[in-house]
Design a protein around this motif. Structure first.
Motif, PDB file in Angstrom:
ATOM      1  N   ALA A 161      44.092  48.651  47.057  1.00  0.00           N
ATOM      2  CA  ALA A 161      43.193  47.632  47.659  1.00  0.00           C
ATOM      3  C   ALA A 161      42.034  48.510  48.289  1.00  0.00           C
ATOM      4  O   ALA A 161      42.279  48.972  49.281  1.00  0.00           O
ATOM      5  CB  ALA A 161      44.025  46.827  48.388  1.00  0.00           C
ATOM      6  N   PHE A 201      36.335  42.177  48.777  1.00  0.00           N
ATOM      7  CA  PHE A 201      37.740  43.066  48.378  1.00  0.00           C
ATOM      8  C   PHE A 201      38.008  42.950  46.841  1.00  0.00           C
ATOM      9  O   PHE A 201      37.304  42.139  46.190  1.00  0.00           O
ATOM     10  CB  PHE A 201      38.829  42.399  49.086  1.00  0.00           C
ATOM     11  CG  PHE A 201      39.343  41.201  48.706  1.00  0.00           C
ATOM     12  CD1 PHE A 201      40.240  40.802  47.753  1.00  0.00           C
ATOM     13  CD2 PHE A 201      38.729  40.176  49.463  1.00  0.00           C
ATOM     14  CE1 PHE A 201      40.598  39.619  47.406  1.00  0.00           C
ATOM     15  CE2 PHE A 201      39.186  38.655  49.357  1.00  0.00           C
ATOM     16  CZ  PHE A 201      40.330  38.356  48.161  1.00  0.00           C
ATOM     17  N   SER A 202      38.587  43.966  46.345  1.00  0.00           N
ATOM     18  CA  SER A 202      39.210  44.067  44.905  1.00  0.00           C
ATOM     19  C   SER A 202      40.467  44.855  45.026  1.00  0.00           C
ATOM     20  O   SER A 202      40.657  45.716  45.853  1.00  0.00           O
ATOM     21  CB  SER A 202      38.044  44.622  44.265  1.00  0.00           C
ATOM     22  OG  SER A 202      38.354  44.740  42.931  1.00  0.00           O
ATOM     23  N   THR A 203      41.222  44.683  43.992  1.00  0.00           N
ATOM     24  CA  THR A 203      42.465  45.285  44.080  1.00  0.00           C
ATOM     25  C   THR A 203      42.699  45.797  42.520  1.00  0.00           C
ATOM     26  O   THR A 203      42.341  45.170  41.600  1.00  0.00           O
ATOM     27  CB  THR A 203      43.560  44.306  44.692  1.00  0.00           C
ATOM     28  OG1 THR A 203      43.792  43.171  43.734  1.00  0.00           O
ATOM     29  CG2 THR A 203      43.724  44.050  45.778  1.00  0.00           C
ATOM     30  N   ILE A 225      46.769  41.571  49.695  1.00  0.00           N
ATOM     31  CA  ILE A 225      45.821  41.482  50.546  1.00  0.00           C
ATOM     32  C   ILE A 225      46.177  40.055  51.143  1.00  0.00           C
ATOM     33  O   ILE A 225      46.227  39.051  50.229  1.00  0.00           O
ATOM     34  CB  ILE A 225      44.449  41.552  50.443  1.00  0.00           C
ATOM     35  CG1 ILE A 225      43.991  43.028  50.019  1.00  0.00           C
ATOM     36  CG2 ILE A 225      43.561  41.124  51.553  1.00  0.00           C
ATOM     37  CD1 ILE A 225      42.692  43.236  49.454  1.00  0.00           C
ATOM     38  N   ARG A 282      48.266  34.901  50.523  1.00  0.00           N
ATOM     39  CA  ARG A 282      47.801  35.794  49.831  1.00  0.00           C
ATOM     40  C   ARG A 282      46.671  35.702  48.920  1.00  0.00           C
ATOM     41  O   ARG A 282      46.539  34.586  48.432  1.00  0.00           O
ATOM     42  CB  ARG A 282      49.009  36.401  48.637  1.00  0.00           C
ATOM     43  CG  ARG A 282      48.476  37.673  47.854  1.00  0.00           C
ATOM     44  CD  ARG A 282      49.731  38.141  46.989  1.00  0.00           C
ATOM     45  NE  ARG A 282      49.279  39.308  46.319  1.00  0.00           N
ATOM     46  CZ  ARG A 282      50.135  40.160  45.572  1.00  0.00           C
ATOM     47  NH1 ARG A 282      51.566  39.875  45.761  1.00  0.00           N
ATOM     48  NH2 ARG A 282      49.778  41.054  44.908  1.00  0.00           N
ATOM     49  N   SER A 312      44.877  37.955  47.233  1.00  0.00           N
ATOM     50  CA  SER A 312      44.426  39.056  46.131  1.00  0.00           C
ATOM     51  C   SER A 312      44.980  38.583  44.913  1.00  0.00           C
ATOM     52  O   SER A 312      46.018  37.892  44.795  1.00  0.00           O
ATOM     53  CB  SER A 312      44.757  40.423  46.491  1.00  0.00           C
ATOM     54  OG  SER A 312      46.343  40.410  46.789  1.00  0.00           O
ATOM     55  N   GLU A 313      44.629  39.344  43.769  1.00  0.00           N
ATOM     56  CA  GLU A 313      45.462  39.074  42.503  1.00  0.00           C
ATOM     57  C   GLU A 313      45.971  40.404  41.777  1.00  0.00           C
ATOM     58  O   GLU A 313      45.378  41.443  42.187  1.00  0.00           O
ATOM     59  CB  GLU A 313      44.417  38.591  41.406  1.00  0.00           C
ATOM     60  CG  GLU A 313      43.938  37.001  41.723  1.00  0.00           C
ATOM     61  CD  GLU A 313      42.832  36.428  40.782  1.00  0.00           C
ATOM     62  OE1 GLU A 313      42.462  37.119  39.776  1.00  0.00           O
ATOM     63  OE2 GLU A 313      42.419  35.267  41.012  1.00  0.00           O
ATOM     64  N   THR A 342      47.183  44.389  54.782  1.00  0.00           N
ATOM     65  CA  THR A 342      47.723  44.937  53.430  1.00  0.00           C
ATOM     66  C   THR A 342      48.653  45.920  53.733  1.00  0.00           C
ATOM     67  O   THR A 342      48.772  46.420  54.767  1.00  0.00           O
ATOM     68  CB  THR A 342      46.386  45.510  52.692  1.00  0.00           C
ATOM     69  OG1 THR A 342      46.575  45.778  51.508  1.00  0.00           O
ATOM     70  CG2 THR A 342      45.555  46.453  53.603  1.00  0.00           C
TER      71      THR A 342
END
Length: 567
Positions: free
Chosen positions: A438, A451-453, A459, A471, A473-474, A502
């Motif tokens: 993340a 952000f990016s995961t 996250i 949450r 994030s994916e 996170t």
């Protein structure tokens, strides 16, 4: 000395009575075996009784001379003395006998008896020693071969198994032999050594040509479940089998009609570590050959026991060596992992930080980083690398270096992870060269996070206005799996009091002594309930709650958490 002739018969009848009593007592002594009573003693006693009765009867009819009466009286006294002696013998305890005999005489007697017994058993002992010596010699050679396998390369165990297989086959005159080892993880038993002509007792694949080379090749690389076949069932039962009538055994499949496929006789013996079966030795004779015998089964069992000891020695030593090497690797990897994390949390404009970093022994999978690259970009990285030890550390080091290099550019978080992914996926040094990551870029000026995961690293966002945490994030493809993977960008506006957290799955999947997981829900509840605290205090509260939850349960994975509270 004279006696009245009218009473001369009395001592004779008394002697006869005493002799009769003595005879009865001697019979009881012989029956109880408390002392050795010879037939001569019994016969002499009977003669004494008979003579006394005869003399007494004669004196009743006509008085004898005084000399005869005196002799009878003396005999009476002697017989009477034997009565208490017989009583002693009757009540005698055999275990007390050695106390009545001097120890030196006991030792001499024991040596003499042992010498006599040895002489009687010498022919049989010599015959047994000759057979046992040969088997012991073979066991010594097995151990010598095991010693070679210790220092050998990866083929050391294979060479030992091949030697054992050929040696036992030759000893029992088998046409073919095989050694199969149990794989506890996959619940199967697999051929590890194969030699000679071994008519397969299992069903061959229907599309396989019935040619000796093809059949032998199939057998060499075969695996069997631990049921519904001869090898698996012997391994499960842990008992040796001698099969001389294969046509009557439901575990044996007759492949035919070719002559080389016809089943003959078989011997299958488990290889054991105490009661734990680690494999089997199996031997075959072709159809029409002389059948295996019970004696050959016993030889195969004995040699298989020796083989088990040799194999276990190799496995134990290799396990110790591997454990030692893994420990060294783990120590090196742990030091690298520790070097990659921030020595202390930096001061960040507009945010309070808190963290948990609890590495598990020998895992070395987690790392986090905080990079203050520009005034408008503070980058936070949370990563969980697949695998353990040095391999995971290599991926970790590569990811750490790439992110630190690229994050200074103007590229978005999704683009940065896509570039890192291409670099990791392009390497082929390990089958486990991937990880979950993340990346969060915080912009204090714009009051937002981008952000990016890659993978499943989550996250979470706590909204101070609504007091809700969720949450944001994916889940996506992990970093390093597919070179062409592109990662998405997400943006979240933040304000004072909001919290971004996170963590790695080692934290939420922590187990207590009852085997229950800590869970994501419990983590988020703790964060929400302590939202008024600083970032550092929130992290400490979570850490204390995990410790209270786990108790003395062992830790199996790294636990890492990063808390970012917006001022």
């Amino acid at each position: 000395m004279t006696f009245d002739d009218n009473y001369a018969y009395i001592p004779l009848f008394a002697t006869a009575a005493a002799g009769a009593i003595l005879f009865v007592l001697l019979i009881f002594v012989k029956h109880k075996k408390t002392a050795r009573v010879s037939l001569i003693t019994l016969l002499a006693d009977l003669l004494l009784v008979a003579a006394s009765l005869a003399g007494g009867i004669k004196n009743l009819n006509a008085a004898g001379d005084n000399a005869f009466v005196l002799t009878a009286f003396i005999i009476f006294i002697g017989a009477f003395i034997f009565i208490p002696y017989s009583v002693i013998l009757l009540t005698f305890e055999p275990r007390k006998f050695d106390k009545l005999v001097p120890p030196s005489l006991n030792r001499l007697a024991a040596r003499a008896l042992a010498s006599e017994e040895k002489k009687e058993e010498e022919p049989a002992a010599a015959e047994l020693t000759q057979a046992d010596t040969r088997l012991l010699d073979i066991s010594a050679v097995f151990m010598a071969q095991a010693n070679k396998a210790f220092s050998s390369d990866e083929d050391g165990m294979s060479q030992l198994l091949d030697y054992i297989n050929k040696t036992i086959s030759a000893e029992i005159k088998a046409d073919g032999g095989a050694i199969l080892m149990v794989d506890d993880f996959d619940d199967v038993i697999t051929v590890k050594s194969f030699d000679g002509d071994f008519p397969p007792p299992y069903k061959l694949p229907s599309d396989m040509p019935h040619k000796p080379v093809r059949v032998a090749t199939n057998f060499k690389f075969a695996s069997f479940p631990l049921r519904d076949n001869l090898f698996g069932e012997v391994a499960t039962a842990g008992k040796p089998e001698l099969i001389t009538r294969p046509e009557l055994d439901s575990r044996i499949y007759q492949n035919g009609p070719e002559e080389f496929l016809e089943c003959g006789s078989y011997i299958v013996v488990p290889l054991k570590n105490n009661d734990n079966v680690i494999g089997v030795t199996a031997f075959a004779r072709r159809h029409g050959a002389e059948l295996f015998t019970e004696n050959e089964l016993n030889v195969a069992v004995t040699l298989s026991e020796f083989a088990s000891a040799a194999i276990l020695n190799v496995l134990s030593v290799k396990e110790i060596i591997e454990h030692s090497e893994l420990s060294k690797e783990a120590n090196i990897a742990s030091r690298i992992q520790d070097m990659l994390r921030p020595a202390k949390l930096p001061a960040v404009q507009g945010a309070q930080l808190g963290s948990i970093w609890t590495p598990a022994d020998g895992v070395c999978g987690d790392y986090y980083d905080i990079i203050v690259s520009r005034k408008d970009r503070i980058s936070f990285v949370m990563s969980d690398i697949a695998g353990k030890g040095i391999n995971s550390c290599i991926v970790m080091s590569m990811m750490h270096a790439m992110v630190r290099l690229v994050v200074n550019t103007r590229q978005s978080t999704g683009t940065i992870l896509s570039w890192v992914n291409r670099g990791i996926a392009g390497e082929s040094f390990s089958a486990d060269h991937f990880g979950s990551c993340a990346l969060i870029n915080y912009n204090p000026e714009l009051q937002n996070i981008e952000f990016s995961t890659g993978g499943t690293t989550p996250i979470y966002y706590f909204d101070s206005a609504t007091k809700r945490i969720s949450r944001i994030s994916e889940a996506s493809e992990p970093i390093g799996v597919e070179k062409s993977t592109e990662y998405k960008d997400f943006v979240q506006k933040v304000k004072s009091g909001d919290i971004i957290i996170t963590c790695t799955d080692g934290l939420t999947e922590t187990l207590n002594e009852s085997g229950q997981q800590y869970t994501e829900e419990r983590l988020l509840k703790i964060v929400a309930s302590s939202s008024a605290s600083s970032g550092k205090d929130i992290a400490n509260t979570v850490k204390a709650d995990i410790k209270n939850f786990c108790g003395n349960a062992p830790q199996h994975d790294d636990r890492t958490l990063l808390v970012i509270k917006i001022k």
